[in-house]
Design a protein around this motif. Sequence first.
Motif: not given
Length: 449
Positions: A170-171, A379-383, A372-374, A188-189
């Motif tokens: 979770k971000k 690439e988002y999670w890698t960053q 769109g958080a879920k 956000h994620g």
Amino acid sequence: SLTRKPVSFVQVYYEGSSVGTQTDERGYYYLPTPSSNQTATIIFSSIEYNPKKITVKADTPQHINITLSEHVRLLSEVTVKPRKERYRRKNNPAVELMQKVIAAKKSRDMRSNDYASHEKYARTMLALNEFTVETLEQNENLKGKSFLKNYAEIFPETGKTIVPISIEEKKTTELYRKSDDKSKSIVHGHHAESLLDVLSAGEFIETKFKDNLKDIDIYKDEMVLLEHNFISPIGGNAAIRIYHYALGDTVDLNGEKCIKVVFSPGNPQDVGFSGFLYILADSTYRVCRAKFGVPVASGINFVESMDVDQEYISLPSGEQICNKNRMMMQLKLTSYISKIFVDYNVSYSDWSFAPIPDTEIEFLGDERYEKGAKDRSNEYWTQSRPDTLSYAQANVAEMKRKFVDQPAIKAMIYGMRVVLDNYLETSTNPNKPSKVIIGPFFSMLGHSD
């Protein structure tokens, strides 16, 4: 070797290597298997005992139990004290230091500002712990699931072999307003994969423990953790009354000189933390690191052990904030899954004390999800991650698919959904949703006298 009692703090290491560990209070130890193709020698060493050497084969996980014999010494003189010295708070340098730390903490606490915000990344992993091939044979729920061994790996911090069965990331942006003591989260994620939702007792495990994992803030006087009230080791006068403190060595942490303070509940039966605080050896009395856990004698249900490791940094504005928070727990649950390991790993960054608009912090509930958080990309999670996932952690979804694809498991899940959801689906293929769903199922079945 005579009493057969466990020996704690035994040094266990490979001869000619820096790889090693020490036994816990139960005499248990975990050491990674050597990766070379040759044999290696393990040395067991402890004061007052004769050292012992054991030769092991590389790449071969083993359970090695040893006994130590007492090292007999001749003493020229013995001093006998009538009784153990009583702990005193008055004129105790450790207590005097902690009183200064407690007095200074208010000016170092981020909540002394009118507003505060920061970014947070949290990852929660549940795993089968101390995993072996025998685990599969001993656990009725896992029999025949030998593919699980393909996802087994050694967890570096404990040296134990685990199989991750649940991973959640979770971000968020965390917001705080002092005027009404309001805390909010903007998500956000959010990404989660779990094998537990196809196992009996899975929902119990998820809700019972993951929802109770909270950030431990020692700058708060008290907190609720695992449904128990805990007093912080720097929690004001209550902490001075509950905990016993002792000064340890002066150590160097990241180039800063710190005083090590040992603390534990004065009554071993009390619910409280036990561990170490590292206090900067200057006039600020800031906490720069905290390592603590829950004593075994505390008797918290399901928890065999808990270890917390927190790192603190100083902001230019003077606040002392936690930037890394790690909680690891060994759980003893039910006959379904006997040993579960929980790793709660949190990183904080981008602190700000600028005013927060009301439109940003005023919303219903404790957290708000961005659109769109879920559905964030890889690439988002890698960053977003401060580190990388292991192979097993990154492939929980694949392991779940292999598990669920087995016919017997499919039938069990299908039956459970009928009972729990009260609807009968006409398709068992998740990729081809049912065009017709029959239900409420139990309302259609009945009789009239």
